[in-house]
Design an enzyme around this catalytic site. Sequence first.
Site: not given
Ligand SMILES: NC(=O)C1=CN([C@@H]2O[C@H](COP(=O)(O)OP(=O)(O)OC[C@H]3O[C@@H](n4cnc5c(N)ncnc54)[C@H](O)[C@@H]3O)[C@@H](O)[C@H]2O)C=CC1
Ligand SMILES: O=C(O)C(=O)[C@H](O)COP(=O)(O)O
Length: 379
Positions: A232, A257-258, A254, A146, A66, A208, A237
């Site tokens: 999402d 990302g799937y 959620h 950011d 993840t 999240r 959850e």
């Molecule tokens: N719904 C889903 O299926 C998914 C959810 N996620 C969630 O989305 C988040 C972001 O994903 P990515 O972009 O891949 O992570 P990433 O770590 O590449 O980017 C996160 C960005 O948020 C910034 N950040 C940190 N604190 C902050 C604040 N207080 N205000 C504004 N920006 C801030 C960071 O500096 C960074 O540039 C993940 O940490 C994960 O929790 C990620 C992928 C799938």
């Molecule tokens: O990569 C993340 O961060 C995510 O939120 C995932 O898409 C969540 O998928 P699961 O790990 O809950 O299957």
Amino acid sequence: MKILVDENMPYAQTLFSRLGDVQAVPGRPIPREALLGADALMVRSVTKVNADLLTGTGVKFVGTATAGTDHVDEAWLAAQDIGFSAAPGCNAIAVVEYVFSALMILAQRDGWQLRDKTVGIVGVGNVGSRLQARFEALGVKTLLCDPPRAARGDAGPFWPLEKLVAEADILTFHTPLYKDGPYRTQHLVDAELLAALPDNRVLINACRGEVVDNAALLAALNGGKVLSTVLDVWEPEPDLSLPLLRAVDIGTAHIAGYSLEGKARGTTQVFEAYSRFLGQPHAVPLETLLPVPDVSEVTLNGSLVAHLDEGTLLRLMHLVYDVRRDDAPLRRVAGIPGEFDKLRKFYQERREWSSLCIQCDDEATAALLTRLGFTARLR
Ligand SMILES: NC(=O)C1=CN([C@@H]2O[C@H](COP(=O)(O)OP(=O)(O)OC[C@H]3O[C@@H](n4cnc5c(N)ncnc54)[C@H](O)[C@@H]3O)[C@@H](O)[C@H]2O)C=CC1
Ligand SMILES: O=C(O)C(=O)[C@H](O)COP(=O)(O)O
């Protein structure tokens, strides 16, 4: 060598069996007896990885397939000398395509064009920066927030959240969950922010659940706030608030990302990390794993660029992924114990836009489609 993998990790059996014996287990919760005798543990976001889970086991490496890592106590793992890897960026494209689908649906329903809107992106990492690049390709104005990147001196410009709240028509959140520290994101969207948000805006949370105070959001919506909402992720959850689900415009389990590509990248990234940890590095090209998509090629007649037709774009995007296919099932089963996780476990295959090859007539259209993430060919 025994390697435990979450049962919802496609390709894990195929890949990890190159390194040892693989046992697939449910992730919420992982059965304690399975952990005994395990050398490595590969999880997804539903497993809390901490002292409670791993004390007394022989686990020497943990991988999470993840992007988010808030479910892992990384400091504790480091103190125990347990190796760790996440899968940064693995599913960023999937989240971007989720956001686009949601916005295009709202635009069509409410009669506006994306190109007339300003999008505020909060968190400009793997997801946020790809989102910004695709909006830029379409000529959509973005405002970026950011603070950690701003403090590092990265090229922006980056703006305070207050400016986005005041000026952006669409606010979309892509931050990690930080419960404390200088960049705390827990309840970044709270009653105060919601009160400051003018009516007729769009709010998207695909990072999240806890980044948005769900109780405050429900109170605002019930109190007459005019806000199109796409969630999402939920607080908590899997037991999301049913009144909140009813109040939002698009709600999913959620799964932003799937995409199959996103999940496969997650698995390969942790597999490659573990193989390096063992001193037996393997590289796995994604295309060796992925099946042929259901729809792989279409022809677009005429130019998409001459006068950007968002209706055509929506149809192309939705040939690959339409978020409504995930909204309806959640509304059907929400509240029934176990069903939230079942929607995620038996998730219908979903591909990314790059899996669709679009034959087109002119170079400018092909260039635009490529910037958007499709595969485009001149015919
Ligand atoms: N719904 C889903 O299926 C998914 C959810 N996620 C969630 O989305 C988040 C972001 O994903 P990515 O972009 O891949 O992570 P990433 O770590 O590449 O980017 C996160 C960005 O948020 C910034 N950040 C940190 N604190 C902050 C604040 N207080 N205000 C504004 N920006 C801030 C960071 O500096 C960074 O540039 C993940 O940490 C994960 O929790 C990620 C992928 C799938
Ligand atoms: O990569 C993340 O961060 C995510 O939120 C995932 O898409 C969540 O998928 P699961 O790990 O809950 O299957």
